[in-house]
Write a protein that holds these residues in place. Structure first.
Motif, mmCIF file in Angstrom:
data_model
loop_
_atom_site.group_PDB
_atom_site.id
_atom_site.type_symbol
_atom_site.label_atom_id
_atom_site.label_comp_id
_atom_site.label_asym_id
_atom_site.label_seq_id
_atom_site.Cartn_x
_atom_site.Cartn_y
_atom_site.Cartn_z
ATOM 1 N N TYR A 1 -6.727 -0.123 9.115
ATOM 2 C CA TYR A 1 -6.006 -0.610 7.932
ATOM 3 C C TYR A 1 -5.467 0.567 7.124
ATOM 4 O O TYR A 1 -4.287 0.598 6.728
ATOM 5 C CB TYR A 1 -6.940 -1.469 7.082
ATOM 6 C CG TYR A 1 -6.319 -1.967 5.798
ATOM 7 C CD1 TYR A 1 -5.380 -2.990 5.819
ATOM 8 C CD2 TYR A 1 -6.679 -1.411 4.572
ATOM 9 C CE1 TYR A 1 -4.809 -3.455 4.636
ATOM 10 C CE2 TYR A 1 -6.109 -1.864 3.388
ATOM 11 C CZ TYR A 1 -5.175 -2.890 3.426
ATOM 12 O OH TYR A 1 -4.599 -3.332 2.252
ATOM 13 N N GLU A 2 -6.323 1.564 6.895
ATOM 14 C CA GLU A 2 -5.907 2.733 6.123
ATOM 15 C C GLU A 2 -4.853 3.547 6.879
ATOM 16 O O GLU A 2 -3.949 4.128 6.271
ATOM 17 C CB GLU A 2 -7.122 3.606 5.794
ATOM 18 C CG GLU A 2 -8.111 2.965 4.840
ATOM 19 C CD GLU A 2 -7.512 2.641 3.470
ATOM 20 O OE1 GLU A 2 -6.623 3.385 3.014
ATOM 21 O OE2 GLU A 2 -7.940 1.639 2.861
ATOM 22 N N LEU B 1 -1.554 1.983 6.110
ATOM 23 C CA LEU B 1 -1.093 2.289 4.750
ATOM 24 C C LEU B 1 -0.538 3.705 4.657
ATOM 25 O O LEU B 1 0.499 3.946 4.032
ATOM 26 C CB LEU B 1 -2.242 2.113 3.748
ATOM 27 C CG LEU B 1 -2.799 0.704 3.528
ATOM 28 C CD1 LEU B 1 -3.852 0.732 2.424
ATOM 29 C CD2 LEU B 1 -1.692 -0.291 3.181
ATOM 30 N N LYS C 1 2.842 4.140 6.059
ATOM 31 C CA LYS C 1 3.845 3.525 5.176
ATOM 32 C C LYS C 1 4.113 4.389 3.936
ATOM 33 O O LYS C 1 5.244 4.492 3.471
ATOM 34 C CB LYS C 1 3.365 2.140 4.712
ATOM 35 C CG LYS C 1 3.568 1.036 5.732
ATOM 36 C CD LYS C 1 3.246 -0.312 5.089
ATOM 37 C CE LYS C 1 3.636 -1.463 6.021
ATOM 38 N NZ LYS C 1 3.444 -2.779 5.372
ATOM 39 N N ASN C 2 3.063 5.005 3.400
ATOM 40 C CA ASN C 2 3.176 5.716 2.125
ATOM 41 C C ASN C 2 3.590 7.172 2.248
ATOM 42 O O ASN C 2 4.030 7.782 1.271
ATOM 43 C CB ASN C 2 1.844 5.630 1.360
ATOM 44 C CG ASN C 2 1.523 4.212 0.932
ATOM 45 O OD1 ASN C 2 2.418 3.404 0.722
ATOM 46 N ND2 ASN C 2 0.240 3.904 0.805
ATOM 47 N N LEU D 1 -0.735 -4.280 10.674
ATOM 48 C CA LEU D 1 -0.388 -2.861 10.554
ATOM 49 C C LEU D 1 -0.457 -2.154 11.911
ATOM 50 O O LEU D 1 -0.548 -0.932 11.978
ATOM 51 C CB LEU D 1 -1.318 -2.178 9.551
ATOM 52 C CG LEU D 1 -1.163 -2.650 8.098
ATOM 53 C CD1 LEU D 1 -2.242 -2.042 7.212
ATOM 54 C CD2 LEU D 1 0.210 -2.306 7.553
ATOM 55 N N LYS E 1 -2.682 1.584 -2.896
ATOM 56 C CA LYS E 1 -2.355 0.925 -1.625
ATOM 57 C C LYS E 1 -0.862 0.995 -1.325
ATOM 58 O O LYS E 1 -0.460 1.123 -0.173
ATOM 59 C CB LYS E 1 -2.820 -0.536 -1.644
ATOM 60 C CG LYS E 1 -4.309 -0.700 -1.429
ATOM 61 C CD LYS E 1 -4.687 -2.163 -1.306
ATOM 62 C CE LYS E 1 -6.189 -2.314 -1.127
ATOM 63 N NZ LYS E 1 -6.591 -3.742 -1.010
ATOM 64 N N ALA E 2 -0.051 0.895 -2.360
ATOM 65 C CA ALA E 2 1.404 0.919 -2.160
ATOM 66 C C ALA E 2 2.040 2.137 -2.834
ATOM 67 O O ALA E 2 3.246 2.144 -3.083
ATOM 68 C CB ALA E 2 2.020 -0.372 -2.684
#
Length: 534
Positions: A83-84, A87, A90-91, A128, A401-402
């Motif tokens: 999951y991380e 993220l 994406k970030n 993800l 998270k975002a």
């Protein structure tokens, strides 16, 4: 992000308490600073050396769930890490990307065995996911991995994980934290804890190692995020505190890209002694690793053991058509994993937890240990939540998270070596337009240019030649001899930017060579150079 500004802000704060003081400037501490600052907490981070000097610049450069942990049945850790991983890609797309891996197999049973395992890996990543795993024929393996050992090859399994530049990401996390109001200082050592009459920790004593100036700094919460050094800080609080960390050493060797000749990476899930081995393309080189060696001692500059070097070379030689030799190694580096210590010493790091642990001492000192780069954001979130409780802070929601990390850019707008700067690349290009001499490369074997040295001094708190060549640029980790050759030119550029004299330059070059000698397998040229330089 300028160190002089950090010092001013530190002094301007006076006796007013910080909400959080974070000790340690690796992935964990920087992640906590970013999380806390984006919640509008008054945040100070103190690092005794340079940001990501230790473990956080010495990883396998993978953002991964951990196929090995899946094999050990640690489903919760794998799910959290996957999951991380999603993220982070994406970030910070300018520094983290999707990497294809191939597991070659030389017996028929391994094909379905690993395929099934990796299908579970895919399922755990959920929405993800970076791509489906699947089996490929031996001919397709050879097509994608032209240097793989062909004799006995039955096929391969393709799967996807993330890859990144660890030290560069650390700097961009630091800049994100600073942009959101955190104050960060490198080369500032915490050498004591302040306490109330009731024995509760309410601050730290620290010394600026650049000037010798000392500070007494108060805080509502103090966080020990010092990786393999957490026990030293715990013992500042309580001299009889038991050790929380059992360090494990991981060694990596760097080779020329021709040894892999592929954009795909190789993963060997089980070697002769049960360890996992990777061969990963990274910055136009090949990274081989890693080892997992339990240690009883640790230092800021860990050194690869001879048996670790031999293990990597011998194992890689069984899977590559051109077996690598010592003379082929461009750089060797060692890092220490801050694994949470077990209750009983089993002598094997395979049984020591990779998941993170948070401890609150009776004094209120908060310690975070364990974990890995991939889960740094979640580790930070959990630690700040604890700090809110311990320090009595006004609750605020986590925003990371975002959160787009400094430099965020979906696709690079500049070619290498400026691509790693993401949205900052345009600023470097503008500086080159004004000073064309900054476009000159620093060494014919590496792509780095003078403008990057100037940028690191002006905006990334680089204080030493080692800061530049090891972490702002990755020269020391990619080609140690080239980095040594670059040191005098880098020192000269830094001296001009920082108003330092010739004696400072000479000392910096000598200091760097002393460190760099451990990154070369053949030290003979180093000793010659030391004699000449001194």
């Amino acid at each position: 992000m300028k160190r002089t500004e950090s010092v001013k802000q530190l002094k301007a704060a006076g006796d007013q308490p910080w909400d959080l003081i974070i000790i340690g400037g690796g992935a964990t501490g920087l992640g906590i600073a970013m999380d806390a600052a984006t919640r509008n907490y008054k945040t100070l981070l103190l690092e005794q050396a340079d940001f990501a000097k230790g473990t956080s610049s010495r990883s396998t450069k993978l953002v991964h769930g951990g196929v090995r942990y899946l094999a050990q049945g640690d489903i919760a850790l794998v799910r959290e890490a996957l999951y991380e991983r999603g993220l982070l890609l994406k970030n910070a797309p300018h520094l983290a990307h999707n990497q294809q891996f191939i597991i070659p197999h030389y017996s028929w049973w391994q094909g379905p065995f690993y395929t099934i395992g990796l299908k579970i890996y895919d399922l755990l990543s959920g929405k993800l996911s970076l791509g489906r795993s699947h089996h490929i024929s031996s001919a397709e393996v050879i097509n994608r991995l032209p240097t793989i050992r062909k004799k006995g090859l039955k096929g391969g399994i393709v799967y996807h994980d993330g890859q990144f530049d660890d030290a560069r990401l650390a700097i961009d996390i630091a800049r994100t934290a600073a942009e959101n109001g955190a104050v960060l200082m490198n080369y500032c050592k915490v050498n004591g804890l302040l306490k109330t009459t009731a024995g509760k920790v309410n601050g730290v004593r620290a010394q600026d190692l650049e000037t010798g100036e000392t500070f007494s700094l108060s805080a509502k919460a103090v966080i020990n995020a010092t990786g393999v050094f957490v026990d030293e800080v715990l013992q500042l609080d309580n001299p009889s505190a038991p050790n929380m960390v059992k360090p494990s050493q991981g060694v990596h060797l760097v080779l020329d890209a021709s040894f892999l000749d592929s954009k795909s990476a190789i993963m060997i899930p089980k070697t002769d002694d049960g360890r996992v081995l990777f061969a990963v393309p990274w910055h136009n080189k090949v990274l081989l690793g890693t080892t997992d060696t339990p240690l009883d001692e640790h230092s800021p500059e860990p050194i690869a053991l001879e048996e670790e070097i031999s293990f990597i070379l011998n194992t890689a030689g069984k899977y590559l058509s051109r077996p690598p030799a010592r003379k082929d190694v461009l750089s060797v580096f060692a890092g220490l994993r801050p694994l949470a210590a077990p209750q009983k010493n089993t002598g094997s790091t395979k049984e020591i937890s990779r998941s993170h642990k948070i401890l609150v001492a009776p004094s209120g000192l908060i310690t975070i240990t364990g974990g890995k780069w991939t889960t740094f954001r979640r580790m930070a979130e959990d630690t700040v939540e604890q700090a809110i409780k311990t320090g009595g802070l006004t609750p605020a929601a986590c925003k990371t998270k975002a959160l787009r990390i400094h430099g965020y850019q979906q696709r690079p707008s500049a070619p290498a070596p400026l691509d790693i700067y993401g949205s900052d690349a345009g600023h470097l290009q503008a500086s080159i337009s004004m000073r064309p001499e900054l476009a000159a490369t620093l060494h014919p074997r590496l792509p780095y240019i003078k403008a990057q040295v100037v940028w690191a001094v002006q905006y990334e708190m680089a204080q030493t030649v080692e800061d530049i060549l090891a972490r702002r640029l990755r020269a020391l980790f990619l080609d140690a001899q080239a980095a040594i050759d670059m040191a005098p030119a880098v020192a000269a550029i830094m001296a001009e930017e920082m108003n330092k004299d010739a004696a400072w330059q000479e000392q910096q070059v000598n200091n760097f060579i002393q460190v760099a000698q451990h990154y070369l397998l053949n030290n003979e040229s180093i000793h010659q150079q030391l004699k000449v330089t001194v």
